[in-house]
Design an enzyme around this catalytic site. Structure first.
Site, PDB file in Angstrom:
ATOM      1  N   THR A   1      -8.917 -18.862 -15.858  1.00 41.33           N
ATOM      2  CA  THR A   1      -8.901 -18.059 -17.077  1.00 41.33           C
ATOM      3  C   THR A   1     -10.171 -18.284 -17.888  1.00 41.33           C
ATOM      4  O   THR A   1     -10.636 -17.389 -18.593  1.00 41.33           O
ATOM      5  CB  THR A   1      -7.660 -18.429 -17.919  1.00 41.33           C
ATOM      6  OG1 THR A   1      -6.498 -18.253 -17.114  1.00 41.33           O
ATOM      7  CG2 THR A   1      -7.536 -17.569 -19.162  1.00 41.33           C
TER       8      THR A   1
ATOM      9  N   TYR B   1      -5.200 -28.820  -8.206  1.00 40.38           N
ATOM     10  CA  TYR B   1      -5.044 -27.454  -8.726  1.00 40.38           C
ATOM     11  C   TYR B   1      -4.847 -26.547  -7.506  1.00 40.38           C
ATOM     12  O   TYR B   1      -5.774 -26.310  -6.734  1.00 40.38           O
ATOM     13  CB  TYR B   1      -6.305 -27.093  -9.508  1.00 40.38           C
ATOM     14  CG  TYR B   1      -6.366 -25.729 -10.145  1.00 40.38           C
ATOM     15  CD1 TYR B   1      -5.310 -24.827 -10.114  1.00 40.38           C
ATOM     16  CD2 TYR B   1      -7.536 -25.319 -10.804  1.00 40.38           C
ATOM     17  CE1 TYR B   1      -5.397 -23.585 -10.707  1.00 40.38           C
ATOM     18  CE2 TYR B   1      -7.634 -24.068 -11.399  1.00 40.38           C
ATOM     19  CZ  TYR B   1      -6.566 -23.203 -11.348  1.00 40.38           C
ATOM     20  OH  TYR B   1      -6.671 -21.957 -11.935  1.00 40.38           O
TER      21      TYR B   1
ATOM     22  N   LYS C   1      -1.341 -28.868 -10.818  1.00 40.45           N
ATOM     23  CA  LYS C   1      -1.086 -27.568 -11.418  1.00 40.45           C
ATOM     24  C   LYS C   1      -0.956 -26.569 -10.282  1.00 40.45           C
ATOM     25  O   LYS C   1      -1.858 -26.452  -9.447  1.00 40.45           O
ATOM     26  CB  LYS C   1      -2.258 -27.149 -12.317  1.00 40.45           C
ATOM     27  CG  LYS C   1      -2.088 -25.731 -12.834  1.00 40.45           C
ATOM     28  CD  LYS C   1      -3.374 -25.104 -13.335  1.00 40.45           C
ATOM     29  CE  LYS C   1      -3.140 -23.616 -13.594  1.00 40.45           C
ATOM     30  NZ  LYS C   1      -4.377 -22.916 -13.950  1.00 40.45           N
TER      31      LYS C   1
ATOM     32  N   VAL D   1       0.447 -24.161 -17.631  1.00 42.05           N
ATOM     33  CA  VAL D   1      -0.957 -23.908 -17.925  1.00 42.05           C
ATOM     34  C   VAL D   1      -1.085 -22.391 -17.916  1.00 42.05           C
ATOM     35  O   VAL D   1      -1.496 -21.786 -16.939  1.00 42.05           O
ATOM     36  CB  VAL D   1      -1.861 -24.582 -16.868  1.00 42.05           C
ATOM     37  CG1 VAL D   1      -3.329 -24.387 -17.228  1.00 42.05           C
ATOM     38  CG2 VAL D   1      -1.538 -26.061 -16.751  1.00 42.05           C
TER      39      VAL D   1
END
Lengths: 308, 308, 308, 308
Positions: free
Chosen positions: B49, B137, B165, B209
């Site tokens: 993002t 991640y 994540k 997240v």
């Protein structure tokens, strides 16, 4: 200066490394000499085979400097500037120009996939920042995004773009590219996968950016010449050897890194350069190296007999 | 210091830009204040993002410095070091430690796809170079490579890894991750896609997240709390609003950049920060901005009524 | 009797329909005559272009009966028996033999994807049930499963298998197939996508199963002959026309059905057969039909001039 | 008669076979009794777990007849009519109605992928031909085509459609489906993958069509009830057992057939029915069967303790 179109074999150089962030400079010099002596038409560095995205920017600059120095203007040097960050692409491009490189090559930014209008706008913004002639690099299996035929067509008028390297492996797409040459006869269309070099030349393409040419430059140069001159018997015989390289040398490991690992391992066996791989990859261990040794010995004999 | 496990909402900050390589510093400060005031548990910068891969290294360092300065230790700062080049990941990691960040986050290198043994070895080599706690991640749609469950399991014993994540959107995978917490109760498992935040917390995950938390931090914080405290009626009502954000705000554009463009456009309308996008993307033009304005007004009203 | 190898053009016949479950028998007869007069080497029915999986079993049997009757032994008839249900494949195979067909063709079962060992065992179980010579049909984009090169190699010794039709569009795979002909010189290797017919013949393939040959049989037959006889100038000119058909006639609709819709629409304009499509597809409506009319007129003129 | 909405567990029955085209009728009767005694809300036959596309039409009809006879109206029987051929779907639908089945279920035709407008038109044409209530079946990994949310929405007004079974594994999509229930409160939304049954019920879904319920119907029924009644502690404990089934029983083989093979093997060990698989698949051989025996013994003990 880079000829338009650029014909022949432009090997995508492996990047000789002696450690995680250390260029094997002597190995690079030997590699450059080997390729130029082998008859190649240019040197393409910092591409996929060169593990470009795995190299630190410092090392990329060092690699550019040394390659240009070793090439001594004998053949053009093309520098990959593919990056997810626009500014870093431009930084490398400027460094390449300062170092005396001849052209730049970029695939689409390869993290978040962009749509074709976004890709087109990206190229429109990139071009004014580039100090050297530019080639598109189509590599959808790794970038997720293709330069679709209509997008290439929309870019065809721009004199700053000199051509395209297609590594899609999609021969129908390649035929569509070649048909655009009617409108831009000075454009260069080059084939990535060496298994399709013969098809590419017969289709009107100008040559190949083939990884195997790091190892056997004469083979690929000879295949290109035979295909271009219409000597189909010789072209088929040489193509069969290229298929042998592909089938035997590139399939020792299981992962997509097998091609580069196989090439670097073979070059190391040949005494050309170190086979250290940039992370996240690692050189072949003993068992695989022994298999490469066997394969290499057989290939060398067959290729030497064919390429005179 | 970063709590173990880390619970709650850790927004993946958009990167406020005022030009191609210029950080909108004032916008970043407003954004950080807004998020901390909104009750978030941490700040994650240089993620997807945050257009991380599109930012120059210089700008990434500047972003780290300012974010740590603005956060003033009120919440931990997590820094994305995902990169195709090992050395650049380490460089950013060291800069983050020097700037006072609290943890590092990395997805697999994302150009040439590595096999799971290669990925495992990569993490084993990366960990000793990292000066801060580390989170995996998982983002296979963009990196092509997943941290498969067995690979995560093989890394579970390493105290330097604090959690993962998961942005796969694969809820079965997330359940499998959560079941590993039996062996590592201090690990953190966080959900990326906000549409699955409620599911994630109910499954035993620690938080989210979620990109939408840039815009509506209270909504995601409230949803997390409701879900964690077992207030299912409230959780469902808040989840419905999160689905409204997803359906209405993220689908104005056609391409995969639509989510980030929508968020930045809305933040710009709110006066938080500039909506300049890093190449190869570009901010929404007038027509799309007007649609975002409409959507935003409706969402704000509904969310304000629900989040007290 | 079917020649080994089978060389030339074997069009995958569209299935003329006048309603959801009604064969356009007169249209089928006209189509068969047109193709045989056009010089084709065989007729392949109930393939992808023939909308095979969309046809009821009753209609498939009727189609087999009529095609064999109309062909009158002038060229071999190949019948697609691809099915997800083993027993239904065998049923169709037996019907085809009774009707006087010459060979059978099957792609892998295409619902739940099977592994290569499962696929190999499937073929081993299928072969004893088949009353006619058999061809493999590689169509991974639609069946999800490929006949991998090693699987083909494992089947190479079986005399009941006469060859393979490859519709993968992967020219490297096709080269690998052709290299296996050393061990089985009587095998046939045919190319599906017509854009690659020239490449296929130059690579040592025997011909094409090309949808466009329904409409312009002479063009594909002429291209095959030119390529096989080494008349590269003529081959390239004819290949350019094939690319024109592909680019202009097959891209009027947006979905993957566009090719078949385009072909049937053009055949209907030519007065050959009805353009009714089996569900879930539907014939082109007025606007698209008008575009096909234009495209067709232009193509006919160019092709007539080239094919003498 | 089928309730609207249909809540609870509707197992997708495995198809007991004693040979390639022979129904294991006694096994089917034992399976039906076991499931109804286990508390299921319906029986779904000729789905993916039932190897539907691999069964001959003759066998499908026999299976429908026997299942309806054995069910004796105690629970509704849902019959899969998914097919690539429209006419065959309708044929099976009519046979199901005649046999006393209660509802029909169809995924998109799964050979040549259709666009969403084509899919919508297909459903519009199919509905008038169907003599029973109808459920959509979303299974994009096998059919290549999804019922996109907008397509479902366009069908929401048709009273002949009673709901949807979603086997995409995409929980965000499932949330979007559930949000449509506002406009059609009598619709049923069922979850395919059992790993997401808990999530589905918490999201507002009505139940599951879960393969594991063939083997442990009480477990899935109990999980559904616990989740629906808000007993989260019990729901989580039962969900953990479902994850154990998934992790241990479904991953003995390497291919996508591993789930069905594992289920049939376990049912055979339990004495319920034969584990013969329809081609192109084959039952587990000795070594894998022994692993299933071990896994099954452990699972049975744990599940018996939990489900009272």
């Amino acid at each position: 200066m880079i000829p338009s179109p650029l014909t022949g074999i432009v090997p995508p150089l492996v990047t000789p490394l002696s450690d995680r962030d250390t260029l094997d400079v002597a190995g690079l010099e030997r590699l450059v000499e080997r390729l130029i002596n082998g008859g190649v038409s240019g040197l393409f560095i910092i591409g996929t085979t060169g593990e470009g995205p795995s190299l630190s920017y410092r090392l990329r600059r060092e690699l550019i400097d040394h390659t240009c120095k070793f090439a001594k203007g004998r053949v053009p040097v093309l520098v990959g500037i593919t990056d997810t960050a626009f500014v870093e692409s431009v930084n490398i491009a400027k460094h390449a120009a300062d170092a005396g490189a001849d052209a730049l090559v970029a695939a689409p930014p390869y993290y978040l996939p962009e749509g074709q209008p976004e890709l087109l706008e990206y190229i429109h913004h990139l071009l004014p920042e580039l100090p050297l002639p530019f080639y598109l690099y189509n590599m959808p299996s790794l970038t997720k995004v293709s330069f679709e035929v209509d997008t290439v067509h929309a870019l065809l008028d721009d004199p700053r773009i000199h051509g395209i390297k297609d590594s899609s492996g999609n021969m129908t797409y390649f035929h569509r590219l070649c048909r655009q040459l009617v409108d831009r006869p000075d454009w260069t269309v080059l084939m990535g996968p060496e298994e399709l070099l013969l098809d590419a030349v017969l289709a009107g393409g100008h040559g190949g950016v083939n990884g195997g040419a790091n190892l056997f430059p004469q083979l690929y140069v000879a295949l290109h010449r035979a295909a271009q001159s219409g000597d189909m018997a010789r072209a088929r015989a040489l193509h069969a050897l290229v298929m042998d390289v592909s089938t035997n040398l590139y399939q020792v490991g299981r992962h997509s890194s097998a091609i580069i690992k196989g090439l670097k391992c073979a070059l190391s066996i040949e005494g050309v350069c170190d086979d250290f791989m940039a992370e996240p990859f690692h050189r072949f261990r003993d068992e695989q190296r022994r298999r490469i040794e066997q394969v290499l010995a057989e290939l060398k004999e067959k290729i030497a007999a064919a390429v005179q």
